[in-house]
Write a protein that holds these residues in place. Sequence first.
Motif, mmCIF file in Angstrom:
data_model
loop_
_atom_site.group_PDB
_atom_site.id
_atom_site.type_symbol
_atom_site.label_atom_id
_atom_site.label_comp_id
_atom_site.label_asym_id
_atom_site.label_seq_id
_atom_site.Cartn_x
_atom_site.Cartn_y
_atom_site.Cartn_z
ATOM 1 N N PRO A 3 0.849 -1.249 -0.006
ATOM 2 C CA PRO A 3 -0.122 -0.043 -0.067
ATOM 3 C C PRO A 3 0.756 1.347 0.036
ATOM 4 O O PRO A 3 1.706 1.306 0.621
ATOM 5 C CB PRO A 3 -0.817 -0.122 1.250
ATOM 6 C CG PRO A 3 -0.889 -1.698 1.511
ATOM 7 C CD PRO A 3 0.542 -1.842 1.197
ATOM 8 N N ASN A 4 0.557 2.166 -1.066
ATOM 9 C CA ASN A 4 1.317 3.592 -1.066
ATOM 10 C C ASN A 4 2.885 3.239 -1.217
ATOM 11 O O ASN A 4 3.758 4.355 -0.950
ATOM 12 C CB ASN A 4 0.819 4.261 0.149
ATOM 13 C CG ASN A 4 -0.541 4.477 0.337
ATOM 14 O OD1 ASN A 4 -1.229 4.854 -0.736
ATOM 15 N ND2 ASN A 4 -1.058 4.528 1.611
ATOM 16 N N ASN A 5 3.289 2.046 -1.573
ATOM 17 C CA ASN A 5 4.721 1.606 -1.656
ATOM 18 C C ASN A 5 5.547 2.056 -0.384
ATOM 19 O O ASN A 5 6.383 2.684 -0.716
ATOM 20 C CB ASN A 5 5.082 2.308 -3.024
ATOM 21 C CG ASN A 5 4.660 1.829 -4.198
ATOM 22 O OD1 ASN A 5 4.251 0.583 -4.316
ATOM 23 N ND2 ASN A 5 4.800 2.419 -5.363
ATOM 24 N N LEU A 6 4.916 2.145 0.593
ATOM 25 C CA LEU A 6 5.549 2.366 1.660
ATOM 26 C C LEU A 6 5.835 1.255 2.776
ATOM 27 O O LEU A 6 4.697 0.534 3.238
ATOM 28 C CB LEU A 6 4.593 3.327 2.607
ATOM 29 C CG LEU A 6 5.179 4.013 3.953
ATOM 30 C CD1 LEU A 6 6.573 4.697 3.908
ATOM 31 C CD2 LEU A 6 4.023 4.846 4.596
ATOM 32 N N THR A 25 9.630 -0.947 -9.333
ATOM 33 C CA THR A 25 9.042 -0.148 -8.281
ATOM 34 C C THR A 25 9.907 0.441 -7.416
ATOM 35 O O THR A 25 10.843 -0.217 -6.906
ATOM 36 C CB THR A 25 7.922 -1.045 -7.772
ATOM 37 O OG1 THR A 25 6.868 -1.577 -8.406
ATOM 38 C CG2 THR A 25 7.263 -0.284 -6.572
ATOM 39 N N THR A 28 9.435 3.344 -0.574
ATOM 40 C CA THR A 28 9.829 4.445 0.631
ATOM 41 C C THR A 28 9.864 3.524 1.678
ATOM 42 O O THR A 28 8.977 2.739 2.430
ATOM 43 C CB THR A 28 9.168 5.553 0.830
ATOM 44 O OG1 THR A 28 8.976 6.479 -0.418
ATOM 45 C CG2 THR A 28 9.783 6.396 1.958
#
Length: 83
Positions: A3-6, A25, A28
Motif C-alpha cells: 500500500p502506497n509503496n511504503l 517499483t 519508501t
Amino acid sequence: MLPNNLLTITCGGFSPAFFTVKVGTTITVKNECGFHTFQERNGAFSTGDMTQGATKTLTFNQVGIFFTTCQFHPSFAGGVNVE
C-alpha cells in the motif's frame, strides 16, 4: 502489493513483513523506532543505517524472491516478491 509503496519499520519489525511489487517499483522505507536497516540477507539491497524518523527509497530492478532482515535485529524478518 505494498500500500502506497511504503514499508514501515516499527519497534516490532517490518510492516508489512512480506509484500509483492512489480519490477522497477520504488518504495519508501520509513523508520519509526530506534536504529535499524532494511536489507536483503545476501546483500542484494540495503537502506543502510537508519535513525528514528529517517526515510530512504529502494528500487527493485531484479525479479525474484528476496528475504529481508535488520542488521541489528535479526529477528526482524520478511520478504519481497518482485514480479
